[in-house]
Scaffold this active site. Sequence first.
Site, PDB file in Angstrom:
ATOM      1  N   ASP A 170       0.838  -1.201   0.000  1.00 48.05           N
ATOM      2  CA  ASP A 170       0.000   0.000   0.000  1.00 48.05           C
ATOM      3  C   ASP A 170       0.871   1.248   0.000  1.00 48.05           C
ATOM      4  O   ASP A 170       0.463   2.311   0.455  1.00 48.05           O
ATOM      5  CB  ASP A 170      -0.914  -0.012   1.236  1.00 48.05           C
ATOM      6  CG  ASP A 170      -2.047   0.997   1.113  1.00 48.05           C
ATOM      7  OD1 ASP A 170      -2.598   1.405   2.160  1.00 48.05           O
ATOM      8  OD2 ASP A 170      -2.361   1.401  -0.027  1.00 48.05           O
ATOM      9  N   LYS A 185       2.996   3.309  -5.575  1.00 47.28           N
ATOM     10  CA  LYS A 185       2.452   2.309  -6.513  1.00 47.28           C
ATOM     11  C   LYS A 185       3.515   1.887  -7.523  1.00 47.28           C
ATOM     12  O   LYS A 185       3.538   0.757  -7.978  1.00 47.28           O
ATOM     13  CB  LYS A 185       1.215   2.880  -7.210  1.00 47.28           C
ATOM     14  CG  LYS A 185       0.183   3.461  -6.245  1.00 47.28           C
ATOM     15  CD  LYS A 185      -0.066   2.582  -5.030  1.00 47.28           C
ATOM     16  CE  LYS A 185      -0.733   3.331  -3.891  1.00 47.28           C
ATOM     17  NZ  LYS A 185      -0.704   2.558  -2.620  1.00 47.28           N
ATOM     18  N   ASP A 193      -3.173  -2.950  -2.635  1.00 45.80           N
ATOM     19  CA  ASP A 193      -4.210  -1.933  -2.728  1.00 45.80           C
ATOM     20  C   ASP A 193      -3.939  -1.073  -3.965  1.00 45.80           C
ATOM     21  O   ASP A 193      -2.823  -1.009  -4.463  1.00 45.80           O
ATOM     22  CB  ASP A 193      -4.192  -1.046  -1.465  1.00 45.80           C
ATOM     23  CG  ASP A 193      -5.406  -0.122  -1.387  1.00 45.80           C
ATOM     24  OD1 ASP A 193      -5.304   0.923  -0.712  1.00 45.80           O
ATOM     25  OD2 ASP A 193      -6.445  -0.443  -2.010  1.00 45.80           O
ATOM     26  N   ASN A 194      -4.973  -0.423  -4.484  1.00 47.95           N
ATOM     27  CA  ASN A 194      -4.839   0.640  -5.494  1.00 47.95           C
ATOM     28  C   ASN A 194      -4.304   0.202  -6.850  1.00 47.95           C
ATOM     29  O   ASN A 194      -3.599   0.971  -7.523  1.00 47.95           O
ATOM     30  CB  ASN A 194      -3.939   1.768  -4.973  1.00 47.95           C
ATOM     31  CG  ASN A 194      -4.340   2.220  -3.618  1.00 47.95           C
ATOM     32  OD1 ASN A 194      -3.608   2.009  -2.660  1.00 47.95           O
ATOM     33  ND2 ASN A 194      -5.511   2.799  -3.483  1.00 47.95           N
ATOM     34  N   GLU A 216     -11.447   4.064  -1.306  1.00 45.23           N
ATOM     35  CA  GLU A 216     -11.898   4.418   0.050  1.00 45.23           C
ATOM     36  C   GLU A 216     -12.782   5.671   0.034  1.00 45.23           C
ATOM     37  O   GLU A 216     -12.483   6.657  -0.602  1.00 45.23           O
ATOM     38  CB  GLU A 216     -10.690   4.628   0.985  1.00 45.23           C
ATOM     39  CG  GLU A 216      -9.611   5.535   0.470  1.00 45.23           C
ATOM     40  CD  GLU A 216      -8.486   4.764  -0.219  1.00 45.23           C
ATOM     41  OE1 GLU A 216      -8.752   3.688  -0.760  1.00 45.23           O
ATOM     42  OE2 GLU A 216      -7.365   5.254  -0.233  1.00 45.23           O
TER      43      GLU A 216
HETATM   44  O1  LIG Z   1      -0.297   6.965  -2.770  1.00 44.14           O
HETATM   45  C1  LIG Z   1      -0.914   6.221  -2.050  1.00 44.14           C
HETATM   46  N1  LIG Z   1      -0.305   5.516  -1.090  1.00 44.14           N
HETATM   47  C2  LIG Z   1       1.160   5.643  -0.883  1.00 44.14           C
HETATM   48  C3  LIG Z   1       1.492   6.941  -0.106  1.00 44.14           C
HETATM   49  C4  LIG Z   1       2.977   7.190  -0.041  1.00 44.14           C
HETATM   50  C5  LIG Z   1       3.664   6.060   0.679  1.00 44.14           C
HETATM   51  C6  LIG Z   1       5.067   6.452   1.091  1.00 44.14           C
HETATM   52  N2  LIG Z   1       5.704   5.223   1.488  1.00 44.14           N
HETATM   53  C7  LIG Z   1       5.473   4.535   2.613  1.00 44.14           C
HETATM   54  C8  LIG Z   1       6.290   3.422   2.571  1.00 44.14           C
HETATM   55  N3  LIG Z   1       6.990   3.471   1.416  1.00 44.14           N
HETATM   56  C9  LIG Z   1       6.628   4.569   0.771  1.00 44.14           C
HETATM   57  C10 LIG Z   1      -2.413   6.103  -2.196  1.00 44.14           C
HETATM   58  C11 LIG Z   1      -3.082   7.077  -2.967  1.00 44.14           C
HETATM   59  C12 LIG Z   1      -4.478   7.019  -3.112  1.00 44.14           C
HETATM   60  C13 LIG Z   1      -5.179   8.039  -3.914  1.00 44.14           C
HETATM   61  C14 LIG Z   1      -6.295   7.680  -4.684  1.00 44.14           C
HETATM   62  C15 LIG Z   1      -6.971   8.642  -5.451  1.00 44.14           C
HETATM   63  C16 LIG Z   1      -6.519   9.961  -5.446  1.00 44.14           C
HETATM   64  F1  LIG Z   1      -7.168  10.896  -6.178  1.00 44.14           F
HETATM   65  C17 LIG Z   1      -5.403  10.323  -4.689  1.00 44.14           C
HETATM   66  C18 LIG Z   1      -4.743   9.364  -3.936  1.00 44.14           C
HETATM   67  C19 LIG Z   1      -5.219   6.007  -2.489  1.00 44.14           C
HETATM   68  C20 LIG Z   1      -4.547   5.041  -1.730  1.00 44.14           C
HETATM   69  O2  LIG Z   1      -5.246   4.037  -1.119  1.00 44.14           O
HETATM   70  C21 LIG Z   1      -3.158   5.075  -1.591  1.00 44.14           C
HETATM   71  O3  LIG Z   1      -2.563   4.082  -0.869  1.00 44.14           O
HETATM   72 MG   LIG Z   2      -3.965   2.500  -0.544  1.00 43.48          MG
END
Ligand SMILES: O=C(NCCCCCn1ccnc1)c1cc(-c2ccc(F)cc2)cc(O)c1O
Ligand SMILES: [Mg+2]
Length: 218
Positions: free
Chosen positions: A145, A148, A173-174, A203
Site C-alpha cells: 500500500d 504504486k 491496494d490501489n 476508500e
Molecule cells: O499513494 C498512495 N499511497 C502511498 C502513499 C505514499 C507512501 C510512502 N511510502 C510509505 C512506505 N513506502 C513509501 C495512495 C493514494 C491514493 C489516492 C487515490 C486517489 C486519489 F485521487 C489520490 C490518492 C489512495 C490510496 O489508497 C493510496 O494508498
Molecule cells: Mg492504498
Amino acid sequence: SFVSLRQRILSAVQKNATRGDPRSVIRAIDQFCSQKEWAMNVGNEKGCILDSVVSEVNPATVLELGTYCGYSTVRIASLLPPYAKFITLEFNPDFAAVARQVIAWAGLEDKVKIKPCLVEGASSDWIPKIKEQFGIKTFDLVFLDHWKEHYLSDTKLMEECGLLRKGSVLLADNVICPGAPDYVEYVRSSPRYKSHYFRSHLEYTKAEENLWYLGIIE
Ligand SMILES: O=C(NCCCCCn1ccnc1)c1cc(-c2ccc(F)cc2)cc(O)c1O
Ligand SMILES: [Mg+2]
C-alpha cells in the site's frame, strides 16, 4: 498554527475512540474520513476484504509496505495470533509518528514493529536487513500500500532475497487508482503466481477499485 491532515486524524482518534479498543479506532478514522476529510486509508469496504484475507491466511509473519496513519496496521494487528511478527514500513517520518500514536491508542504497540524511516528509494537495502534484524525467514502475508510504482520492484526484491515462499500471499491496494499497471501485468503473466482480484471501491468514494490477491504457487 497549521494542523496537518494526519494530525487531525490522530485528534479524531484520541477524541472519539476508546483506548485499547481497535475497532473504535477504525470506526473513528472511517467516520472522520467519510464525513469530514478524505484520506488515503484503505477504508472500511476494502478493509473488510483485508480482514477476511488476514483471517484466512492466519499469518505468523506479516509485512505491510506503507503505514500512513496506521489504519490498516490496526486492522491487521487486531486479527493476528499473539506469536505473530508484524513489520510495517513507512518512509515518511511524519506519517510514522502519527501511526505510532494511533497504534498505541488501539493498544497494539506490542504487536507491531514500525520500521524506522529510511531514505526514500532505499528499499534495496532494507529487505536483507529485515531477515537479520527481525529473525524472519519468509513472510506469510505482505500488504502492499506504498508507492504504486514500487510494487513491482519491491516484489521482485523480496523474491530475490528469499523473503517469499510457496504459499505466501501478497495483497495489493490501489491497482486501479492510482494504479500499478506494470505490477498487474507482470504477476498476471508469471506462472509463479495465482492471482485474482476482489472488486471494491476507492476508500470513501464510489469509484471502482480492486484489491489484488496474489498467491505464490511455485
Ligand atoms: O499513494 C498512495 N499511497 C502511498 C502513499 C505514499 C507512501 C510512502 N511510502 C510509505 C512506505 N513506502 C513509501 C495512495 C493514494 C491514493 C489516492 C487515490 C486517489 C486519489 F485521487 C489520490 C490518492 C489512495 C490510496 O489508497 C493510496 O494508498
Ligand atoms: Mg492504498
